[in-house]
Design a protein around this motif. Structure first.
Motif, PDB file in Angstrom:
ATOM      1  N   LEU A  45      -3.675  42.617 -15.748  1.00  0.00           N
ATOM      2  CA  LEU A  45      -2.344  42.228 -15.286  1.00  0.00           C
ATOM      3  C   LEU A  45      -1.223  42.949 -16.017  1.00  0.00           C
ATOM      4  O   LEU A  45      -0.056  42.663 -15.780  1.00  0.00           O
ATOM      5  CB  LEU A  45      -2.159  40.712 -15.461  1.00  0.00           C
ATOM      6  N   ASN A  46      -1.538  43.875 -16.916  1.00  0.00           N
ATOM      7  CA  ASN A  46      -0.486  44.470 -17.735  1.00  0.00           C
ATOM      8  C   ASN A  46       0.114  45.746 -17.147  1.00  0.00           C
ATOM      9  O   ASN A  46       1.031  46.313 -17.712  1.00  0.00           O
ATOM     10  CB  ASN A  46      -0.950  44.693 -19.174  1.00  0.00           C
ATOM     11  N   HIS A  47      -0.355  46.184 -15.990  1.00  0.00           N
ATOM     12  CA  HIS A  47       0.255  47.332 -15.329  1.00  0.00           C
ATOM     13  C   HIS A  47       1.274  46.802 -14.318  1.00  0.00           C
ATOM     14  O   HIS A  47       0.970  45.925 -13.512  1.00  0.00           O
ATOM     15  CB  HIS A  47      -0.800  48.179 -14.633  1.00  0.00           C
ATOM     16  N   GLY A  48       2.467  47.347 -14.326  1.00  0.00           N
ATOM     17  CA  GLY A  48       3.570  46.839 -13.519  1.00  0.00           C
ATOM     18  C   GLY A  48       3.341  46.768 -12.028  1.00  0.00           C
ATOM     19  O   GLY A  48       3.958  45.949 -11.342  1.00  0.00           O
ATOM     20  N   HIS A  49       2.451  47.576 -11.483  1.00  0.00           N
ATOM     21  CA  HIS A  49       2.228  47.576 -10.037  1.00  0.00           C
ATOM     22  C   HIS A  49       1.506  46.331  -9.536  1.00  0.00           C
ATOM     23  O   HIS A  49       1.456  46.100  -8.330  1.00  0.00           O
ATOM     24  CB  HIS A  49       1.459  48.831  -9.611  1.00  0.00           C
ATOM     25  N   VAL A  50       0.972  45.514 -10.424  1.00  0.00           N
ATOM     26  CA  VAL A  50       0.252  44.323  -9.979  1.00  0.00           C
ATOM     27  C   VAL A  50       1.162  43.374  -9.211  1.00  0.00           C
ATOM     28  O   VAL A  50       0.742  42.745  -8.237  1.00  0.00           O
ATOM     29  CB  VAL A  50      -0.459  43.604 -11.157  1.00  0.00           C
ATOM     30  N   THR A  51       2.420  43.280  -9.595  1.00  0.00           N
ATOM     31  CA  THR A  51       3.346  42.372  -8.907  1.00  0.00           C
ATOM     32  C   THR A  51       3.522  42.788  -7.450  1.00  0.00           C
ATOM     33  O   THR A  51       3.468  41.946  -6.550  1.00  0.00           O
ATOM     34  CB  THR A  51       4.698  42.327  -9.632  1.00  0.00           C
ATOM     35  N   SER A 103       3.382  31.889 -11.886  1.00  0.00           N
ATOM     36  CA  SER A 103       4.286  32.536 -10.927  1.00  0.00           C
ATOM     37  C   SER A 103       3.632  32.843  -9.583  1.00  0.00           C
ATOM     38  O   SER A 103       4.332  33.021  -8.586  1.00  0.00           O
ATOM     39  CB  SER A 103       4.889  33.809 -11.524  1.00  0.00           C
ATOM     40  N   ASN A 104       2.305  32.891  -9.544  1.00  0.00           N
ATOM     41  CA  ASN A 104       1.605  33.212  -8.298  1.00  0.00           C
ATOM     42  C   ASN A 104       0.751  32.063  -7.776  1.00  0.00           C
ATOM     43  O   ASN A 104       0.005  32.238  -6.811  1.00  0.00           O
ATOM     44  CB  ASN A 104       0.735  34.459  -8.500  1.00  0.00           C
TER      45      ASN A 104
END
Length: 100
Positions: free
Chosen positions: A32-38, A70-71
């Motif tokens: 979950l630490n790569h920004g594209h996951v959101t 948040s999800n």
């Protein structure tokens, strides 16, 4: 039989048309630490008929808890042990968002 998909392939599956007799692709999130996951999670949420997030893994329990809140992930979808997630959830695809 295990299927391996690239990041682009998963997005094309999410973006492709599906017929009503096709079950959603069962996807697990690894990291979950790569920004594209959101963005990926937002796309998946909009395509609920095509994909379902069945499990989420990250070794950082605090980061995992933050994304769970948040999800709206259920506790039984969250894992800090990758092998346990794969064995328990049995996803058809895994989208990886770890450090590059």
């Amino acid at each position: 039989m295990k299927r391996l998909f690239s990041f682009a392939t998963i997005f094309s599956i999410i973006g492709g048309a599906q017929t009503s007799d096709v079950k959603p692709l069962r996807i697990a999130i690894a990291g979950l630490n790569h920004g594209h996951v959101t963005g990926f999670l937002n796309s998946a949420r909009r395509r609920a008929a095509d994909v379902v997030i069945v499990a989420v893994w990250d070794p950082d329990a605090a980061l995992l808890a933050s994304y769970a809140r948040s999800n709206h992930f259920a506790d039984d979808q969250l894992y800090t042990d990758l092998n346990k997630m794969l064995d328990t959830a049995k996803p058809e695809a895994v989208a990886t968002f770890t450090d590059t």
